[in-house]
Design an enzyme around this catalytic site. Structure first.
Site, PDB file in Angstrom:
ATOM      1  N   ALA A  82     -16.434  17.924 -38.969  1.00  0.00           N
ATOM      2  CA  ALA A  82     -17.355  16.884 -38.528  1.00  0.00           C
ATOM      3  C   ALA A  82     -17.037  15.517 -39.107  1.00  0.00           C
ATOM      4  CB  ALA A  82     -18.786  17.282 -38.887  1.00  0.00           C
TER       5      ALA A  82
ATOM      6  N   PHE B 282     -23.261  17.568 -39.024  1.00  0.00           N
ATOM      7  CA  PHE B 282     -24.337  18.552 -39.037  1.00  0.00           C
ATOM      8  C   PHE B 282     -24.454  19.292 -40.367  1.00  0.00           C
ATOM      9  CE2 PHE B 282     -23.871  17.704 -34.635  1.00  0.00           C
ATOM     10  CZ  PHE B 282     -25.083  17.997 -34.054  1.00  0.00           C
ATOM     11  N   ARG B 283     -23.386  19.344 -41.164  1.00  0.00           N
ATOM     12  CA  ARG B 283     -23.407  20.227 -42.323  1.00  0.00           C
ATOM     13  C   ARG B 283     -23.198  19.521 -43.663  1.00  0.00           C
ATOM     14  NH1 ARG B 283     -23.679  25.440 -41.005  1.00  0.00           N
ATOM     15  NH2 ARG B 283     -23.241  26.000 -38.857  1.00  0.00           N
TER      16      ARG B 283
ATOM     17  N   HIS C  89     -14.604  26.185 -31.936  1.00  0.00           N
ATOM     18  CA  HIS C  89     -16.015  26.482 -31.656  1.00  0.00           C
ATOM     19  C   HIS C  89     -16.428  26.067 -30.245  1.00  0.00           C
ATOM     20  CE1 HIS C  89     -16.848  26.520 -36.253  1.00  0.00           C
ATOM     21  NE2 HIS C  89     -16.598  27.730 -35.801  1.00  0.00           N
TER      22      HIS C  89
ATOM     23  N   CYS D 260     -21.390  30.035 -15.989  1.00  0.00           N
ATOM     24  CA  CYS D 260     -22.359  31.020 -15.524  1.00  0.00           C
ATOM     25  C   CYS D 260     -22.006  32.394 -16.085  1.00  0.00           C
ATOM     26  CB  CYS D 260     -22.366  31.062 -13.993  1.00  0.00           C
ATOM     27  SG  CYS D 260     -23.456  32.345 -13.324  1.00  0.00           S
TER      28      CYS D 260
ATOM     29  N   THR E 134     -13.767  18.344 -43.423  1.00  0.00           N
ATOM     30  CA  THR E 134     -14.528  19.590 -43.327  1.00  0.00           C
ATOM     31  C   THR E 134     -14.839  20.120 -44.717  1.00  0.00           C
ATOM     32  OG1 THR E 134     -14.492  21.904 -42.585  1.00  0.00           O
ATOM     33  CG2 THR E 134     -12.361  20.876 -42.999  1.00  0.00           C
ATOM     34  N   SER E 135     -16.031  20.655 -44.882  1.00  0.00           N
ATOM     35  CA  SER E 135     -16.457  21.210 -46.168  1.00  0.00           C
ATOM     36  C   SER E 135     -15.912  22.612 -46.393  1.00  0.00           C
ATOM     37  CB  SER E 135     -17.986  21.242 -46.229  1.00  0.00           C
ATOM     38  OG  SER E 135     -18.510  21.986 -45.137  1.00  0.00           O
TER      39      SER E 135
ATOM     40  N   ASN F  16     -11.192  15.036 -47.871  1.00  0.00           N
ATOM     41  CA  ASN F  16     -12.613  15.227 -47.604  1.00  0.00           C
ATOM     42  C   ASN F  16     -13.403  14.419 -48.630  1.00  0.00           C
ATOM     43  OD1 ASN F  16     -14.589  16.687 -45.900  1.00  0.00           O
ATOM     44  ND2 ASN F  16     -15.263  17.556 -47.847  1.00  0.00           N
TER      45      ASN F  16
ATOM     46  N   ASP G 259     -13.281   8.668 -48.713  1.00  0.00           N
ATOM     47  CA  ASP G 259     -13.637   8.414 -47.323  1.00  0.00           C
ATOM     48  C   ASP G 259     -12.425   8.655 -46.440  1.00  0.00           C
ATOM     49  OD1 ASP G 259     -15.569   6.984 -45.295  1.00  0.00           O
ATOM     50  OD2 ASP G 259     -13.615   6.008 -45.076  1.00  0.00           O
TER      51      ASP G 259
END
Length: 245
Positions: free
Chosen positions: A24, A35-36, A122, A130, A191-192, A216, A233
């Protein structure tokens, strides 16, 4: 002492085939929430893992879709664009390197940036399928009604989004391992490394003695699996790497 950034820049320059694992943190500069992370959306309401599960989709698909669209902010998806981190990876390809990206992100921005080999570990927010007849639909159709349905004659089933929900199988792991096996260098960015089985991929690379680097903002539980570890960063580090070229 030579900095980790300078050392990593040398290895990137030397490598012909590079595997990149992204999370993320790569997309936050495009305005997409992490999100995490410590302040990520998932931590605001742990029940979202329950709602974003295969079991909940099967139990209550109508409410699932309402929550899904809110959580992933689908109305804003087309407003997001690749940032300079995505473009840095594309530029490596343009220099003749073979780059395989294995991403946890479901925003589709690596493909939008122009990278040719992207493994969406993911899945992707841009389509839904459908479950009954297998017809796939674009985001435009998904947004035409609150609960999107299949429009094939005689079907009408509620669509399932093409992301990996909690409880869904991971189908891309073997493909991801194959990309790592072929690489001269592994880069892990933003990513963590808390989510399994994605976080097993650096272990796989380490066991194969692949040279590897991690960028990270925060330490991860797997820092000791990497030859180069940069806690900073991501955007600023990419700019530093480019200056070393």
């Amino acid at each position: 002492m030579e900095s980790q950034v300078k050392k990593l820049a040398v290895e990137i320059d030397k490598a012909n085939t590079i595997a990149v694992l992204t999370g993320a943190g790569v997309s936050t500069a495009s305005g997409i929430p992490d999100f995490r992370s410590a302040n990520g959306i998932w931590r605001e309401d742990q029940s979202r893992e329950y709602y974003m599960s295969r079991a909940y989709f099967q139990r209550n698909p109508e409410d699932f879709w309402m929550k899904y669209k809110e959580i992933f902010r689908l109305k804003l998806l087309k407003n997001y664009a690749p940032n300079h981190v995505h473009l840095f990876l594309r530029e490596m390809e343009q220099k003749g390197k073979q780059v395989s990206i294995v991403t946890q992100n479901v925003d589709g921005l690596h493909t939008a940036a122009g990278n040719q080999h992207v493994i969406e570990y993911h899945g992707n927010l841009n389509t839904a399928t459908c479950p009954a007849c297998g017809t796939q639909y674009p985001l435009e159709h998904v947004m035409t009604e609150q609960v999107p349905h299949c429009i094939q004659a005689g079907c009408g089933d509620i669509l399932k989004p093409d992301i990996v929900l909690f409880g869904d199988p991971i189908t891309k792991h073997a493909e991801a391992e194959a990309a790592l096996q072929q690489a001269d260098l592994l880069l892990v960015m933003g990513t963590s490394l808390l989510v399994s089985p994605f976080n097993l991929l650096p272990v796989y690379a380490w066991s194969g003695r692949k040279l590897s680097g991690l960028i990270n903002r925060e330490p991860t539980p797997m820092d000791d699996q990497f030859d180069f570890v940069i806690h900073a960063d991501l955007g600023k580090t990419i700019e530093e790497l480019k200056q070393e070229e």
